[in-house]
Design a protein around this motif. Structure first.
Motif, PDB file in Angstrom:
ATOM      1  N   ALA A 226       0.837  -1.208   0.000  1.00 28.01           N
ATOM      2  CA  ALA A 226       0.000   0.000   0.000  1.00 28.01           C
ATOM      3  C   ALA A 226       0.875   1.262   0.000  1.00 28.01           C
TER       4      ALA A 226
ATOM      5  N   PHE B 139       2.677   1.694  -3.360  1.00 28.67           N
ATOM      6  CA  PHE B 139       1.717   2.081  -4.388  1.00 28.67           C
ATOM      7  C   PHE B 139       1.370   3.563  -4.236  1.00 28.67           C
TER       8      PHE B 139
ATOM      9  N   VAL C 256      -3.315  -3.187  -2.300  1.00 32.98           N
ATOM     10  CA  VAL C 256      -3.906  -2.400  -3.375  1.00 32.98           C
ATOM     11  C   VAL C 256      -5.260  -3.020  -3.713  1.00 32.98           C
TER      12      VAL C 256
ATOM     13  N   LEU D 179      -7.223   1.629  -9.649  1.00 31.51           N
ATOM     14  CA  LEU D 179      -6.568   1.054  -8.489  1.00 31.51           C
ATOM     15  C   LEU D 179      -6.426   2.091  -7.380  1.00 31.51           C
TER      16      LEU D 179
ATOM     17  N   THR E 105      -5.346   2.366  -2.761  1.00 26.71           N
ATOM     18  CA  THR E 105      -4.854   1.618  -1.606  1.00 26.71           C
ATOM     19  C   THR E 105      -6.036   0.935  -0.919  1.00 26.71           C
TER      20      THR E 105
END
Lengths: 192, 250, 192
Positions: free
Chosen positions: A9, A12, C50, C61, C63
């Motif tokens: 997470a 990303f 994700v 996409l 989190t």
């Protein structure tokens, strides 16, 4: 506890290389645990569209190398694509107001402009800088390249600059005035 | 500072359904004609106070005031009907009553759902990734970016900004018709009182008590009627209403 | 061929909502294959850092909602969580009905909602689009940001969504006979 998912997470979200040390600070976990998490993540991402990229002691997420052709094509397509009306309108506001924050742009356009601003930034048309009057915020301004491309040495050379600049300033001053409400419901006036 | 207070008020503008629903929920009632009749007087009191409270009204649109009065009109019908079972309502009036009841039920549903949003909003946020720093792909202009085009687009954006809104005529008409309706109902109630005294089926209440209730209600209506005129005049929204007021005082 | 992974790579690279149609153009694949790929991706991302967010025919996409606190701490920009009662009401109508025009919102709330709709648009919580069934009108829809703030990956995950949706459809459709609305407000004055 689910360190692997947490790392995923964070990587990303940040979309930039991060050190293991920094990850262990953020997650308040020991290095061993972080390394375990990273290894599991690497394993899990093995056959996926997103991969874990490691360089020096830093890691980041990126598109899987086997899809580099696909991504290159997308990039090319983005480059060749003309700007939408909405993008041109946003750019015009930034040009005529010079330093303008996102809220002001959104207010003038009546819609949220985040994706557009991002696209204009990627194309190098605008610069995002910290607001000189409030360092918790950002403002957007035209890039030097943009002005050069348009053949103007400064924004004051834009046609009808002072009139339009003033109108934008006045409009933004109404930002919190509740009596200014939507009056147009016909799609002919759409903010497309 | 002044300007700020003004903003907050309008953003938080709570319409007539909010007020009505609160009154019903305070009494733990279900939404139906009976409960609506029971809260009518409190609602009218609320509207009356609203009309006297110039500070609160200052930031309001005429339409916002009118929205309260439109609901008041239907409640007056409901209350009149409950006080005088023999009062004959027109089909349109009956459908107004049914409509208010149904709309309030739907509003109640969405108020409850709004609470789901209040509880969950911002609690477990899903985040999109931050802008990538190395993403800038050199300089990629577009041939549409010319000084002239940019001027046109800037003008276009400015033209689209909504202008200040003026009182729509339809709202003025509504206010007048409510005032007329109150007059008409007042007359009807007075007539019923004179001629149909025997029709009052006193259950728990005696006939006399009922008459007292009705007289009280009539007095209330008169206050509301004056309040409407007062509010409309105070806000100085439409010549037509002020003329009417002058005609009455002559 | 590994459509799922390709979709993942594209979504990661673009980091904005993409339509199923667009994905099928980019990948030169039929809709069924795309839908299969998306379903597999959704499944695979179920317990990861994700998550796949879905709205109408678009996906993106983000989190995973359970890591909200973790990411909030990494986020520099302030998160505005304040919503007035009027905003909450309006958002509830738009979320649970998914697509609704201003007239219906005004009708349900019993007050004019223009100002609140504009404010919510500017905040990026709702999208104003041309009504697919009547191009002379607009409809309002929840935005990806709104779903993201609510921490749901799709509208169906909203609390009480399915029960409510059935009961609303029955109750409201009976009521929202346009002739009923128009006796209250003449259509010519709808643009206040």
């Amino acid at each position: 506890m689910n360190t692997e998912q947490k790392i995923e997470a964070i990587l990303f979200f940040k979309s930039e290389p991060m050190s293991r040390k920094r990850l262990s600070e953020i997650l308040k976990t020991g290095q061993t645990e972080i390394n375990d998490g990273i290894n599991k993540l690497k394993e899990n991402l093995k056959n996926r569209g997103v991969a874990l990229i490691e360089k020096d002691n830093e890691i980041m997420l990126g598109t899987a190398p086997i899809f580099s052709e696909l991504i290159k094509d997308l990039q090319k397509e983005e480059i060749n694509k003309g700007l939408s009306k909405a993008s041109l309108e946003t750019l015009a506001i930034i040009l005529y107001k010079n330093e303008v924050n996102r809220h002001e742009i959104d207010y003038i356009r009546g819609v949220n402009s985040s994706f557009i601003l991002r696209a204009l930034s990627i194309r190098g048309l605008i610069d995002k800088i910290i607001d000189p009057s409030d360092n918790r915020r950002y403002v957007y301004k035209p890039s030097f390249d943009l002005l050069a491309y348009m053949g103007v040495k400064s924004i004051e050379e834009l046609p009808e600059y002072s009139e339009i600049n003033n109108s934008i300033k006045n409009a933004v001053e109404n930002l919190e005035d509740p009596s200014v409400i939507e009056t147009k419901e016909s799609p002919n006036d759409a903010n497309l | 500072m002044e300007n700020q207070a003004y903003t907050i008020k309008t953003v938080n503008f709570e319409g007539p359904f909010v007020v009505l629903l609160n009154l019903i929920e305070e009494r733990k009632l279900f939404i139906n004609e009976i409960s609506l009749a029971r809260v009518t007087e409190d609602y009218l009191k609320y509207v009356n106070n609203l009309q006297l409270d110039k500070n609160r009204l200052a930031g309001w649109q005429a339409a916002e005031i009118a929205s309260f009065i439109v609901v008041a009109a239907t409640l007056i019908l409901i209350k009149s009907k409950s006080l005088l079972p023999n009062l004959n309502l027109t089909l349109e009036e009956e459908s107004d009553i049914k409509d208010l009841e149904d709309r309030l039920k739907i509003f109640e549903l969405y108020s409850r759902l709004a609470n789901n949003i209040k509880i969950n909003f911002g609690k477990n946020i899903i985040f999109a990734p931050l802008e990538r720093k190395n993403e800038i792909l050199a300089f990629l202009p577009d041939e549409q970016i010319t000084a002239r085009n940019m001027m046109t687009f800037a003008r276009g954006a400015l033209d689209k900004i909504p202008q200040k809104v003026f009182l729509p005529k339809v709202e003025v008409k509504k206010v007048i018709s409510i005032e007329e309706m109150i007059d008409r109902l007042t007359k009807r109630i007075e007539n019923s009182l004179k001629f149909n005294f025997k029709d009052f089926s006193g259950k728990a209440e005696t006939k006399e008590e009922r008459v007292v209730v009705i007289v009280g209600f009539l007095a209330m209506l008169e206050l509301v009627r004056q309040g409407i005129l007062h509010a409309v005049q105070e806000n100085n929204f439409a010549d037509i209403i002020i003329k009417k007021q002058e005609a009455e005082t002559m």
